[in-house]
Design a protein around this motif. Sequence first.
Motif, PDB file in Angstrom:
ATOM      1  N   ASN A  29       0.849  -1.191   0.000  1.00  0.00           N
ATOM      2  CA  ASN A  29       0.000   0.000   0.000  1.00  0.00           C
ATOM      3  C   ASN A  29       0.883   1.239   0.000  1.00  0.00           C
ATOM      4  O   ASN A  29       1.731   1.416   0.877  1.00  0.00           O
ATOM      5  N   PHE A  30       0.696   2.113  -0.995  1.00  0.00           N
ATOM      6  CA  PHE A  30       1.506   3.316  -1.107  1.00  0.00           C
ATOM      7  C   PHE A  30       0.632   4.552  -1.243  1.00  0.00           C
ATOM      8  O   PHE A  30      -0.348   4.561  -2.000  1.00  0.00           O
ATOM      9  N   ASP A  31       0.989   5.580  -0.526  1.00  0.00           N
ATOM     10  CA  ASP A  31       0.654   6.963  -0.840  1.00  0.00           C
ATOM     11  C   ASP A  31       1.943   7.705  -0.542  1.00  0.00           C
ATOM     12  O   ASP A  31       2.077   8.419   0.454  1.00  0.00           O
ATOM     13  N   THR A  32       2.914   7.510  -1.427  1.00  0.00           N
ATOM     14  CA  THR A  32       4.319   7.717  -1.115  1.00  0.00           C
ATOM     15  C   THR A  32       5.019   8.533  -2.186  1.00  0.00           C
ATOM     16  O   THR A  32       4.848   8.276  -3.381  1.00  0.00           O
ATOM     17  N   ALA A  33       5.820   9.505  -1.741  1.00  0.00           N
ATOM     18  CA  ALA A  33       6.660  10.279  -2.653  1.00  0.00           C
ATOM     19  C   ALA A  33       8.032   9.614  -2.765  1.00  0.00           C
ATOM     20  O   ALA A  33       8.646   9.259  -1.758  1.00  0.00           O
ATOM     21  N   PHE A  34       8.488   9.454  -4.006  1.00  0.00           N
ATOM     22  CA  PHE A  34       9.788   8.852  -4.283  1.00  0.00           C
ATOM     23  C   PHE A  34      10.678   9.874  -4.981  1.00  0.00           C
ATOM     24  O   PHE A  34      10.203  10.717  -5.759  1.00  0.00           O
ATOM     25  N   THR A  35      11.976   9.783  -4.731  1.00  0.00           N
ATOM     26  CA  THR A  35      12.933  10.653  -5.398  1.00  0.00           C
ATOM     27  C   THR A  35      14.225   9.881  -5.644  1.00  0.00           C
ATOM     28  O   THR A  35      14.248   8.665  -5.520  1.00  0.00           O
ATOM     29  N   GLU A  36      15.291  10.607  -6.029  1.00  0.00           N
ATOM     30  CA  GLU A  36      16.533   9.988  -6.507  1.00  0.00           C
ATOM     31  C   GLU A  36      16.204   9.068  -7.684  1.00  0.00           C
ATOM     32  O   GLU A  36      16.526   7.880  -7.702  1.00  0.00           O
ATOM     33  N   LEU A  37      15.539   9.638  -8.676  1.00  0.00           N
ATOM     34  CA  LEU A  37      15.045   8.905  -9.841  1.00  0.00           C
ATOM     35  C   LEU A  37      16.134   8.826 -10.909  1.00  0.00           C
ATOM     36  O   LEU A  37      16.608   9.853 -11.403  1.00  0.00           O
ATOM     37  N   ALA A  38      16.532   7.621 -11.246  1.00  0.00           N
ATOM     38  CA  ALA A  38      17.579   7.424 -12.248  1.00  0.00           C
ATOM     39  C   ALA A  38      17.016   7.666 -13.643  1.00  0.00           C
ATOM     40  O   ALA A  38      15.982   7.101 -14.021  1.00  0.00           O
ATOM     41  N   GLY A  39      17.690   8.512 -14.417  1.00  0.00           N
ATOM     42  CA  GLY A  39      17.232   8.847 -15.752  1.00  0.00           C
ATOM     43  C   GLY A  39      18.181   8.383 -16.832  1.00  0.00           C
ATOM     44  O   GLY A  39      19.244   7.805 -16.557  1.00  0.00           O
ATOM     45  N   ASP A  40      17.799   8.636 -18.084  1.00  0.00           N
ATOM     46  CA  ASP A  40      18.643   8.287 -19.218  1.00  0.00           C
ATOM     47  C   ASP A  40      19.638   9.409 -19.490  1.00  0.00           C
ATOM     48  O   ASP A  40      19.796  10.330 -18.675  1.00  0.00           O
TER      49      ASP A  40
END
Length: 305
Positions: free
Chosen positions: A215-226
Motif C-alpha cells: 500500500n503506497f501513498d508515497t513520494a519517491f525521489t533519486e530517480l535514475a534517468g537516461d
Amino acid sequence: MTASVATSPTGHQYEISSGSYRAVVTELGATLRRLQVDGRDLIAGFGAGDRVAGGRGQQLMPWPNRIRDGRYSFGGEDHELPLSEPERHNAIHGLVRWVGWELVSHTADTVTQQVTVFPQKGWDSTIRCTLTHQLSDRGLTVTVGCDNVGDRAVPFGYAAHPYFTLGEQSVDEIEITAPAGQYLKVDDRLLPVSLESVDGLDEDLRTAAPLGSRNFDTAFTELAGDEQGRWRIRLARSDRETYIWADQHHRWTQIYTGDDRRDIGLAVEPMTCGPDAFNSELTADGLVILEPGASYHGVWGIYGR
C-alpha cells in the motif's frame, strides 16, 4: 477534432487523436479525462457527465501535494492559504484544478490551454500557466509552462495526477518498475518526516514485481534517468504495458495505490518537488523560484500498448 457544448460538469471536452492514440482534455483544470491506445484505456479516467474525484487527471500548480497548515514564509513575509484538505489541516494541490482554462488552440492532435492566477489569499504574484497535450505515434506528450507576469518573486512547483489502468480488477495485479532510490517517510498528515533509502524495503521498486498487497501513498525521489535526464516508470499486466516518463525538472513522483479500495486505478504522479516543499528542506529539491519575468518549462508523457 471536436469540442462539445459546455454542458458537462468539467466544461468543454477537447478531443485529440493521432494514429492509434486518442485523448480527451477538459476545460476544467486542463484535466486529462481519457487516454486510449487501440481502443484500450491507458488511464482510469471518467465520463463526460461525471465530476472529477480523487484528483483524477488534474494539473497541480503552483504547488503539488500538501502545504502544512496552509502556511509558509517567503520573501520575508508569512503567507496563509485556505485549507483545501481540512481533515488533515493542509492546503493541497495548488490553485488551478477547479477553474476553467482558456482555450489557446485546438488541432487534430494538440490542445493548448492557459490560465492566469492572480494574487489572492496566501499567494502574492500573478502567474500565467500554459499546458499543451499533444499526441503522436509515440504517445502523449504534455508540455508545461509558467510565466511570472507579476511584480514579485514566488515559489513554484508542478505535478500531474493521472490514474492508470491495465484492465485489472485490483491494483495488486499490476507489475511496477520505478527507478527511485529514496522515498519520503511521512506522518499521519502525510507530511515530511525523513528521506529514507529504499534498499531492502517494500518501497524498492527498481526490480519489476507485482504490487501485491503493498500500500503506497508515497513520494519517491533519486530517480535514475537516461542520458537526457528523463526517467521512466513501467506498469505491466499480461500483454499490456504502460510507461510514464518525465524530464529532469520532475525530481519526484508520488505513487498511490488506494487505501480501502484497490479497484480505482494506480496513480503515478510526476512532481517537480515533494510534499510541503514551500517549508521543508527535505522536499525542496526541484522547487523553482520564479522571479518577475522568469519562466518554468517542463515535459512529461505517457505511452503504452
